[in-house]
Design an enzyme around this catalytic site. Structure first.
Site, PDB file in Angstrom:
ATOM      1  N   ASP A 121     -55.659  -6.245 -43.481  1.00  0.00           N
ATOM      2  CA  ASP A 121     -55.299  -7.037 -42.278  1.00  0.00           C
ATOM      3  C   ASP A 121     -54.393  -6.513 -41.414  1.00  0.00           C
ATOM      4  O   ASP A 121     -53.610  -5.958 -41.581  1.00  0.00           O
ATOM      5  CB  ASP A 121     -54.442  -8.379 -42.933  1.00  0.00           C
ATOM      6  CG  ASP A 121     -54.556  -9.397 -41.874  1.00  0.00           C
ATOM      7  OD1 ASP A 121     -55.121  -9.581 -40.889  1.00  0.00           O
ATOM      8  OD2 ASP A 121     -53.376 -10.240 -41.919  1.00  0.00           O
ATOM      9  N   HIS A 128     -48.926 -12.184 -29.786  1.00  0.00           N
ATOM     10  CA  HIS A 128     -48.563 -12.788 -31.022  1.00  0.00           C
ATOM     11  C   HIS A 128     -47.571 -11.726 -31.740  1.00  0.00           C
ATOM     12  O   HIS A 128     -46.275 -12.369 -31.999  1.00  0.00           O
ATOM     13  CB  HIS A 128     -49.577 -12.703 -32.179  1.00  0.00           C
ATOM     14  CG  HIS A 128     -49.244 -12.893 -33.469  1.00  0.00           C
ATOM     15  ND1 HIS A 128     -48.768 -14.166 -33.965  1.00  0.00           N
ATOM     16  CD2 HIS A 128     -49.113 -12.121 -34.813  1.00  0.00           C
ATOM     17  CE1 HIS A 128     -48.516 -14.163 -35.317  1.00  0.00           C
ATOM     18  NE2 HIS A 128     -48.907 -12.756 -35.595  1.00  0.00           N
ATOM     19  N   GLU A 194     -53.168 -18.449 -39.659  1.00  0.00           N
ATOM     20  CA  GLU A 194     -53.366 -17.581 -38.608  1.00  0.00           C
ATOM     21  C   GLU A 194     -54.894 -17.491 -38.276  1.00  0.00           C
ATOM     22  O   GLU A 194     -55.646 -16.888 -39.223  1.00  0.00           O
ATOM     23  CB  GLU A 194     -52.921 -16.176 -39.285  1.00  0.00           C
ATOM     24  CG  GLU A 194     -51.256 -16.115 -39.497  1.00  0.00           C
ATOM     25  CD  GLU A 194     -50.650 -14.585 -39.993  1.00  0.00           C
ATOM     26  OE1 GLU A 194     -49.747 -14.528 -39.820  1.00  0.00           O
ATOM     27  OE2 GLU A 194     -51.579 -13.699 -39.985  1.00  0.00           O
ATOM     28  N   GLU A 196     -57.790 -15.763 -37.169  1.00  0.00           N
ATOM     29  CA  GLU A 196     -58.414 -14.442 -36.878  1.00  0.00           C
ATOM     30  C   GLU A 196     -59.734 -13.837 -36.861  1.00  0.00           C
ATOM     31  O   GLU A 196     -60.590 -15.039 -37.255  1.00  0.00           O
ATOM     32  CB  GLU A 196     -57.571 -13.458 -38.346  1.00  0.00           C
ATOM     33  CG  GLU A 196     -56.083 -13.606 -38.364  1.00  0.00           C
ATOM     34  CD  GLU A 196     -55.664 -12.788 -39.190  1.00  0.00           C
ATOM     35  OE1 GLU A 196     -56.255 -11.454 -39.403  1.00  0.00           O
ATOM     36  OE2 GLU A 196     -54.438 -12.918 -39.812  1.00  0.00           O
ATOM     37  N   ASP A 228     -55.796 -16.512 -41.932  1.00  0.00           N
ATOM     38  CA  ASP A 228     -55.070 -15.905 -43.201  1.00  0.00           C
ATOM     39  C   ASP A 228     -53.945 -16.708 -43.341  1.00  0.00           C
ATOM     40  O   ASP A 228     -53.036 -16.593 -42.627  1.00  0.00           O
ATOM     41  CB  ASP A 228     -54.577 -14.466 -42.399  1.00  0.00           C
ATOM     42  CG  ASP A 228     -53.604 -13.828 -43.365  1.00  0.00           C
ATOM     43  OD1 ASP A 228     -53.677 -13.957 -44.482  1.00  0.00           O
ATOM     44  OD2 ASP A 228     -52.580 -13.145 -42.649  1.00  0.00           O
ATOM     45  N   ARG A 232     -44.721 -18.874 -44.625  1.00  0.00           N
ATOM     46  CA  ARG A 232     -43.613 -18.057 -44.088  1.00  0.00           C
ATOM     47  C   ARG A 232     -42.225 -17.848 -44.566  1.00  0.00           C
ATOM     48  O   ARG A 232     -41.612 -16.897 -44.574  1.00  0.00           O
ATOM     49  CB  ARG A 232     -43.434 -18.788 -42.615  1.00  0.00           C
ATOM     50  CG  ARG A 232     -44.565 -18.984 -41.727  1.00  0.00           C
ATOM     51  CD  ARG A 232     -45.144 -17.259 -41.378  1.00  0.00           C
ATOM     52  NE  ARG A 232     -46.376 -17.538 -40.459  1.00  0.00           N
ATOM     53  CZ  ARG A 232     -46.890 -16.599 -40.223  1.00  0.00           C
ATOM     54  NH1 ARG A 232     -46.923 -15.358 -40.618  1.00  0.00           N
ATOM     55  NH2 ARG A 232     -48.123 -16.735 -39.335  1.00  0.00           N
ATOM     56  N   GLN A 235     -42.674 -15.292 -47.423  1.00  0.00           N
ATOM     57  CA  GLN A 235     -42.757 -14.049 -46.550  1.00  0.00           C
ATOM     58  C   GLN A 235     -41.526 -13.384 -46.113  1.00  0.00           C
ATOM     59  O   GLN A 235     -41.268 -12.266 -46.226  1.00  0.00           O
ATOM     60  CB  GLN A 235     -43.855 -14.189 -45.382  1.00  0.00           C
ATOM     61  CG  GLN A 235     -44.179 -12.946 -44.721  1.00  0.00           C
ATOM     62  CD  GLN A 235     -45.114 -13.436 -43.447  1.00  0.00           C
ATOM     63  OE1 GLN A 235     -45.509 -14.393 -43.240  1.00  0.00           O
ATOM     64  NE2 GLN A 235     -45.262 -12.186 -42.729  1.00  0.00           N
ATOM     65  N   LYS A 248     -48.844 -14.076 -48.491  1.00  0.00           N
ATOM     66  CA  LYS A 248     -50.156 -13.838 -47.957  1.00  0.00           C
ATOM     67  C   LYS A 248     -51.264 -13.752 -49.102  1.00  0.00           C
ATOM     68  O   LYS A 248     -52.642 -14.354 -48.813  1.00  0.00           O
ATOM     69  CB  LYS A 248     -50.361 -12.473 -47.128  1.00  0.00           C
ATOM     70  CG  LYS A 248     -49.540 -12.482 -46.081  1.00  0.00           C
ATOM     71  CD  LYS A 248     -49.868 -13.188 -44.928  1.00  0.00           C
ATOM     72  CE  LYS A 248     -49.333 -12.926 -43.754  1.00  0.00           C
ATOM     73  NZ  LYS A 248     -49.679 -13.201 -42.240  1.00  0.00           N
ATOM     74  N   THR A 252     -57.232 -16.412 -48.606  1.00  0.00           N
ATOM     75  CA  THR A 252     -57.624 -16.029 -47.255  1.00  0.00           C
ATOM     76  C   THR A 252     -59.079 -16.697 -46.871  1.00  0.00           C
ATOM     77  O   THR A 252     -59.972 -16.385 -47.640  1.00  0.00           O
ATOM     78  CB  THR A 252     -57.623 -14.628 -46.833  1.00  0.00           C
ATOM     79  OG1 THR A 252     -56.504 -14.012 -47.276  1.00  0.00           O
ATOM     80  CG2 THR A 252     -58.165 -14.306 -45.529  1.00  0.00           C
ATOM     81  N   GLU A 356     -45.547 -19.644 -34.097  1.00  0.00           N
ATOM     82  CA  GLU A 356     -45.498 -19.705 -32.495  1.00  0.00           C
ATOM     83  C   GLU A 356     -45.662 -20.820 -31.806  1.00  0.00           C
ATOM     84  O   GLU A 356     -44.939 -21.256 -31.056  1.00  0.00           O
ATOM     85  CB  GLU A 356     -46.584 -18.647 -31.975  1.00  0.00           C
ATOM     86  CG  GLU A 356     -46.626 -17.245 -32.738  1.00  0.00           C
ATOM     87  CD  GLU A 356     -47.855 -16.638 -32.279  1.00  0.00           C
ATOM     88  OE1 GLU A 356     -48.025 -15.935 -31.189  1.00  0.00           O
ATOM     89  OE2 GLU A 356     -48.942 -16.526 -33.076  1.00  0.00           O
TER      90      GLU A 356
END
Length: 409
Positions: A121, A128, A194, A196, A228, A232, A235, A248, A252, A356
């Site tokens: 990844d 971002h 996420e 992607e 993904d 948080r 992480q 993570k 996925t 975000e």
């Protein structure tokens, strides 16, 4: 009056003969028999059965339970097979043989269409990365010193790539807020998305032989949407100093449809202007064909669109990512998957993560079900996309969706 053929599609259908993404399906009467299929409109063509019925020399590649043999066959074969498939669904003389081999999309079950070898990844959106830097380093430079010199990435967990529609169990792990005296264990309370784009490797490479920019299309078969999922809070506590791990690796989600690169010729676009000189192996300024893809993405939570990230804004291209991933001599394997990293644009409604969109939980989103900062149990996240195609028609990318279910612990 005769019934209209499922091959007679409405003008502008995003899954017309100009697209023909590949997938794997089963039917209710043969739930254990996986078959390679190609989407045409709202139907799936049994590609192997069609190849046999029409006496195609590609029957051995298409009469398979997954894409592996076709992926390994290489670019010239990919092109020839696509040309044959296009003829099968467009030439009237083939209809008698092909129509009985079409299955309604709603009547089949879709599966992961390839065996995942490795998963990498990346972190390729300047918007971002800048937003994340501003959130976590408000008094410093938002981008790390290396960001514009190389595509940053990490190796993920191949075994937890799951096909769209698979429930996502809320992960548990250690977390520690800055004000907490010690870490605690429990379900993630900052579960995120996420948005992607994933890329699927077909042709392998030899150990010790880097893959240069101009060989990208010799190795990469196609692309697809990818979510993904990210815890948080897990992480934030674990990632120093070695990067993402349990935050993570729990899941996925990927689309069941792989769109061949050849279907996206009209979507090729130049990447944003670079303001830092690149080392020769990443310098794409002299490449004849632009390395970016103009993909228009949308992210919905429980049916409400919360973001529309533009993939054309990605700073690093898929070709540059492949070149960097192999420049040390690392080899490619058939079935390798690598992802773009979160796709975000310059506007607030173009941000591809809740981190975000809510500025790390400060600004809640308003949904029909109530406010959201991060995902709650029962939330359903759906990502869709389209790209410009020939003569103004759109190329549809297969959606990826997942529902959050409570932690097992």
């Amino acid at each position: 009056m005769s019934e209209q053929s499922p091959l007679e599609l409405a003008d502008g259908d995003p899954f017309g003969p100009h697209n023909l993404p590949y997938g794997v399906f089963t039917t209710a009467d043969e739930p254990e028999r996986r078959r390679l299929g190609v989407r045409i409109g709202n139907h799936v063509l049994d590609a192997g059965a069609a190849a046999r019925a029409l006496g195609s020399p590609y029957a051995g590649l298409l009469d398979q339970p997954h894409l592996g043999p076709l992926l390994a066959a290489g670019r010239s074969t990919w092109r020839d097979v696509r040309r044959a498939l296009t003829a099968w669904v467009t030439v009237p003389a083939h209809r008698t043989a092909v129509e009985p081999l079409l299955h309604r999309l709603g009547d089949v079950t879709l599966h992961l269409p390839y065996e995942v070898a490795d998963y990498v990844d990346f972190y390729a959106s300047e918007h971002h990365a800048t937003n994340v830097g501003r959130i976590f380093r408000p008094d410093g430079e938002p981008l790390t010193p290396n960001w514009k010199h190389l595509p940053i990435g990490y190796h993920g967990r191949a075994g937890t790539l799951v096909v769209s529609g698979t429930d996502v169990v809320r992960p548990s792990g250690q977390r520690k807020a800055p004000s907490d005296p010690a870490p605690v264990f429990g379900p993630s309370v900052k579960l995120d998305i996420e948005a992607e784009v994933g890329f699927l490797v077909g042709t392998p490479s030899e150990l010790g032989s880097p893959v240069p920019l101009e060989r990208f299309e010799d190795h990469v078969f196609g692309l697809f949407l990818l979510n993904d999922w990210s815890a948080r809070d897990l992480q934030a506590w674990e990632y120093v100093p070695l990067g993402p791990f349990l935050g993570k690796s729990f899941a996925t989600s990927v689309s069941p449809w792989v769109t061949p690169l050849e279907a996206l010729e009209d979507a090729r676009t130049a990447p944003p202007a670079r303001d830092v000189p690149l080392l020769p192996y990443l310098d794409d300024s002299a490449e004849e064909r632009p390395g970016g893809f103009d993909l228009h993405m949308a992210v919905a939570i429980n049916g409400t669109v919360v973001a529309e990230p533009p993939f054309a804004s990605m700073y690093w291209t898929a070709a540059q990512q492949l070149a960097h991933m192999t420049v040390n001599g690392a080899s490619l394997r058939t079935g390798d998957v690598y992802a773009s990293g979160t796709v975000s644009g310059p506007e607030k409604d173009q941000r591809g993560s809740l981190l975000e969109l809510t500025w790390n939980g400060r600004d809640a989103l308003e949904l029909a079900e109530g406010k959201r900062t991060f995902l709650e149990d029962g939330d359903v996240v759906t990502m869709t996309a389209w790209a410009p195609g020939p003569d103004g028609v759109r190329v549809g990318l297969g959606e990826v969706t997942g529902r959050i279910v409570p932690s097992a612990r």
